[in-house]
Design an enzyme around this catalytic site. Sequence first.
Site, PDB file in Angstrom:
ATOM      1  N   HIS A  56       0.736  -1.234  -0.026  1.00 19.65           N
ATOM      2  CA  HIS A  56       0.025  -0.008  -0.197  1.00 19.65           C
ATOM      3  C   HIS A  56       0.886   1.349  -0.005  1.00 19.65           C
ATOM      4  O   HIS A  56       0.254   2.219   0.660  1.00 19.65           O
ATOM      5  CB  HIS A  56      -0.979   0.057   1.266  1.00 19.65           C
ATOM      6  N   ASN A 129     -10.792  -2.568   1.567  1.00 17.68           N
ATOM      7  CA  ASN A 129     -10.189  -2.944   0.058  1.00 17.68           C
ATOM      8  C   ASN A 129     -11.361  -2.783  -0.856  1.00 17.68           C
ATOM      9  O   ASN A 129     -12.622  -2.307  -0.077  1.00 17.68           O
ATOM     10  CB  ASN A 129      -9.491  -4.223  -0.201  1.00 17.68           C
TER      11      ASN A 129
END
Length: 517
Positions: A56, A129
């Site tokens: 990320h 997500n």
Amino acid sequence: MSPTYTLAEGCPYPQNTTSVQLRNGSGGGLVLLQDTQLIETLAHFARERIPERVVHAKAAGAYGEFECTDDCTDITSASFLNTIGKKTKVLLRISTVGPERGSADTTRDVHGWAMKLYTDEGNLDWVFNNTPVFFVRDPIKFPSLNRSHKRHPQTNKPDSNMFWDFHVGSPEGIHELFHLFSDRGTPASLRHMNAYSGHTYKFTKEDNSFSYIKVHIKTQIGVKNLTRQEAVKLAGEDPDYLVDDLFQAIKKGNYPVWNVFVQVMSPEQAETYKWNIFDMTKVWPHSDFPLRQIGRLTMNRNPQNYFTDIEQAAFSPSNMVPGWAPSADPMLQARMFSYPDAARYRLGVNYQQLPTNRASVPVYCPFERDGLMNFSDNYGADPNYVGSTLHPTTFKTAKQGQTMSTLTEHEKWAGEVSSFTTEFGPQDFEQAAGLWAVLGRDPGHQDRFIGNIADHLSSVTHLRLRARVYGKWRFLFASYICACVDTGLINYSLELFSHVDKDLGARIEKATEALIA
Ligand code: NDP
């Protein structure tokens, strides 16, 4: 009024483009050690980078507000949900997962949705997500999964062999592969994307009752995606396309809005439900558990400084407020350890004191003291040890906080402590088949999905590995016999796509081998 330059210590800094040198005629000469400001400037530059997030890393971020839109008091006592119209400040960070901080953001990937709600009961983090499921359900596999999506240890390049080798060995991720290689793997903008908790969480009430929930965050402007070709083109021409789109939209006052829903399941329903609700590779079909709106999210302010607002932000699913609790999902349990651990490594042990992470309510946690980069008052002379509830410390009395109801009697149903290795079965392919049917409702989507897979799979150099991805029996016969002898079972790790739909493996094979020929 314009500021006046000073040294970092505050002393006057009259000439910020000069250094102290031993003059050599009219030119410069040797630099003196006494020019400590030059040394300071160079030394600080060399230390500007903090460790990049291992996953990320590339992200956009913005501030905004969560508004409670519906009465939720029958299912949770969380304060931020206790009054219709109540608003809570939020920070949102949307990222790709595998590639580095400087990578192209239209690369096909799952997108992370990390959000901090600065509630009046402390910080609640949603670390979600843009897909409702995940590739694995066992936390021990998490580092391997991510490495297989990153760079090869020898070539230092992303490697399709590694990627597909991991996935044929972990077929529980087939459902998530369908999400990744559908059009949603390349969103047209971050504003056109949904997000999902993936994990099951609990809503709890003060009477100790609770419900299981899954969270759905749905864009008000509808889901829109790029084609593979558009995404690849943008990756070359404008690698910050998605980051810029969000920034410009907010700058122009075109604020993105999402509606927030939950699916709600009672503990009794969970005990007999067809799907294991602690398995992150499965959804709860909408027809079984319809969505119920709880709020609305509006992002309306860009960060003032990317590093302090977004890069220094640390999110963890362990940050919970009363009324919100974890479930027994093993992935969630592991992430609750792993995320704060990553923040301590990346930002230091006092990362919660950084402005972007600081709660909006008074914090009194005198048992966490000192440490690197502690820039609080460090609780002054207050006791740095605990008393008991019955015998509080003599020198300062603080009230006990509200009990966090996280564990309940119901956990006893969830099982006994034992070692566990995941097993695969036909049920792991069922929901992927459901999504395959959903793609079939959108003209051309199944063909695009096959094209997306073929494009990726065609760089797999091992014929046998490609055959395993297709699920092509003649290549697999020998391995299949071995597996049956070894386990007494059909080994689902030998076949991927033909298990979802009997023609799909052959269609992917045809498209892939045509690209290789
Ligand atoms: P439904 O038949 O009730 O609805 C299908 C859902 O699929 C839609 O609501 C939409 O979710 C989602 N969807 C549509 N197109 C795509 C796409 N290209 N990629 C991913 N998702 C898409 O669904 P069920 O609940 O019976 O589930 C069927 C399949 O839909 C599942 O196997 C799952 O993969 C997928 N899905 C299910 C979700 C759930 O929580 N039940 C959530 C998302 C997908 P949305 O409205 O959230 O965009």
